[in-house]
Design a protein around this motif. Structure first.
Motif, PDB file in Angstrom:
ATOM      1  N   CYS A 105       5.006  -0.835   5.407  1.00 28.26           N
ATOM      2  CA  CYS A 105       5.472   0.134   4.759  1.00 28.26           C
ATOM      3  C   CYS A 105       5.880   1.193   4.985  1.00 28.26           C
ATOM      4  N   CYS A 130       3.542  -5.316   5.210  1.00 29.03           N
ATOM      5  CA  CYS A 130       1.882  -4.407   4.563  1.00 29.03           C
ATOM      6  C   CYS A 130       0.717  -5.154   4.781  1.00 29.03           C
ATOM      7  N   CYS A 163       1.047  -1.122   0.062  1.00 29.82           N
ATOM      8  CA  CYS A 163       0.186   0.277  -0.438  1.00 29.82           C
ATOM      9  C   CYS A 163       0.675   1.325  -0.077  1.00 29.82           C
ATOM     10  N   GLY A 164       2.078   1.214   0.569  1.00 31.89           N
ATOM     11  CA  GLY A 164       3.266   1.985   0.452  1.00 31.89           C
ATOM     12  C   GLY A 164       2.668   3.721   1.753  1.00 31.89           C
ATOM     13  N   ARG A 165       2.082   3.168   1.855  1.00 32.21           N
ATOM     14  CA  ARG A 165       1.432   3.882   3.105  1.00 32.21           C
ATOM     15  C   ARG A 165       1.040   3.688   5.223  1.00 32.21           C
ATOM     16  N   CYS A 166       1.703   2.397   5.426  1.00 29.03           N
ATOM     17  CA  CYS A 166       1.000   2.009   6.435  1.00 29.03           C
ATOM     18  C   CYS A 166       1.978   2.282   6.948  1.00 29.03           C
TER      19      CYS A 166
END
Ligand SMILES: [Zn+2]
Length: 342
Positions: free
Chosen positions: A97, A105, A91-94
């Motif tokens: 990550c 993730c 996701c790139g934003r948790c």
């Protein structure tokens, strides 16, 4: 575009070379013209079907991709750039990550597995952060043979097992993708490598990659051979991915304080563990799944410098994907089987 798709689970005969809709880019995504796509065991499992996993049909598999960028919905991306792809999508934003542990993730998925159509096609799309530029002297087949197995082996050895110079490492199934990668990474980092394989030819090739001693796993007892070769001590690290068929021997091959890392269970997922040995010998059992985007970039520096070389067993044209699957299922290969996309 042309793609290899399957509309139902089954043997290699369900793979169809056919027309498929081109991927449509969402913001932040990049379209890549596939030049080569390497096979992994995951491709076989997806095709056969997995319990408790529903794969939307028709499905395009393929996790190891190299090619050229042809379109971008992300800023500052050079069209025509030669790239290989990070095989993990996250996701790139948790918190995972953002801590550089994108393979932890909750939305982590391997390219080509369930929701992200893979690279067994003329075109594939990925998030822009999945691109890794490749130098001009690295060809697409070599580049496609690198990401998934070297990333997996790097994460197992360097991050999970925290390999130290001078340690003894046992690598199972040297001819497998993870096997050939693990031998090279362990050797590069100053380990003494013991490797197993099922034929004399594969054993010789394992030695050429850096294995110090080799064990014929159909003719010799792995644990006993390791004890003999290490003066009864055992090894510090075992790289396990075979599963049920070797599990007990792998645990028995460990030295006191040894670490076993597993990333797969090709022969089955049930393995017994002697808890007395676990505590009295102070053993550590580690699970490992894929690796982080940062780790692939670090490993790639050794690849581009010629210090890590993915072994390519043979290539097939994309339309002969079924024959490529058959070769992999027969376990005759040494290294990666790669589909060429003309
Ligand atoms: Zn995430």
């Amino acid at each position: 575009m042309k793609a290899i798709r399957f509309h139902q689970h089954g043997g290699p005969e369900v793979l169809r070379y056919e027309d498929a809709p081109e991927p449509e880019l969402a913001s932040g995504e990049v379209l890549v013209r596939v030049r080569a796509c390497a096979l992994n065991h995951l491709d076989l499992w997806e095709r056969r079907g997995l319990p408790n996993v529903r794969i939307p049909m028709p499905h395009i598999s393929g996790s190891d991709v190299a090619g050229e960028i042809v379109a971008s919905a992300a800023p500052d991306v050079a069209i025509g750039r030669r790239v290989m792809l990070q095989p993990g999508v996250s996701c790139g934003r948790c918190a995972a990550c953002l801590s550089g542990k994108d393979n932890e993730c909750p939305h982590y998925e391997v390219l080509g597995y369930i929701h992200h159509p893979g690279g067994c096609a003329e075109l594939v799309k990925v998030p822009v952060q999945n691109l890794v530029s490749i130098p001009d002297d690295i060809d697409f087949v070599q580049a496609a043979a690198f990401p998934l197995t070297f990333l997996t082996a790097w994460h197992m050895l360097m991050t999970r097992a925290r390999l130290q110079r001078g340690e003894d490492v046992l690598v199972l199934a040297a001819g497998s993708g993870v096997g050939q990668a693990a031998i090279q990474i362990a050797f590069l980092h100053g380990a003494r490598v013991f490797a197993t394989a099922g034929s004399e030819e594969k054993l010789a090739r394992a030695q050429a990659l850096g294995a110090y001693e080799v064990i014929h796993h159909h003719q010799q007892d792995i644990a006993e051979e390791i004890r003999r070769l290490t003066n009864r001590r055992g090894v510090d690290v075992v790289i396990e991915h075979v599963g049920e068929a070797t599990w007990t021997k792998s645990v028995r091959a460990l030295a006191r304080g040894g670490r076993l890392v597993t990333c797969g269970a090709t022969t089955g997922g049930n393995g017994a563990l002697d808890l007395t040995a676990l505590f009295a010998r102070q053993l550590t059992i580690l699970g490992s799944y894929m690796g982080t985007k940062g780790e692939l970039m670090r490993a790639a520096r050794f690849f581009f410098a010629g210090q890590l070389k993915p072994v390519v067993d043979r290539t097939f044209p994309l339309e002969e994907a079924a024959a490529a699957h058959q070769r992999m299922e027969a376990s005759g290969q040494f290294g990666k089987i790669v589909l060429n996309v003309p």
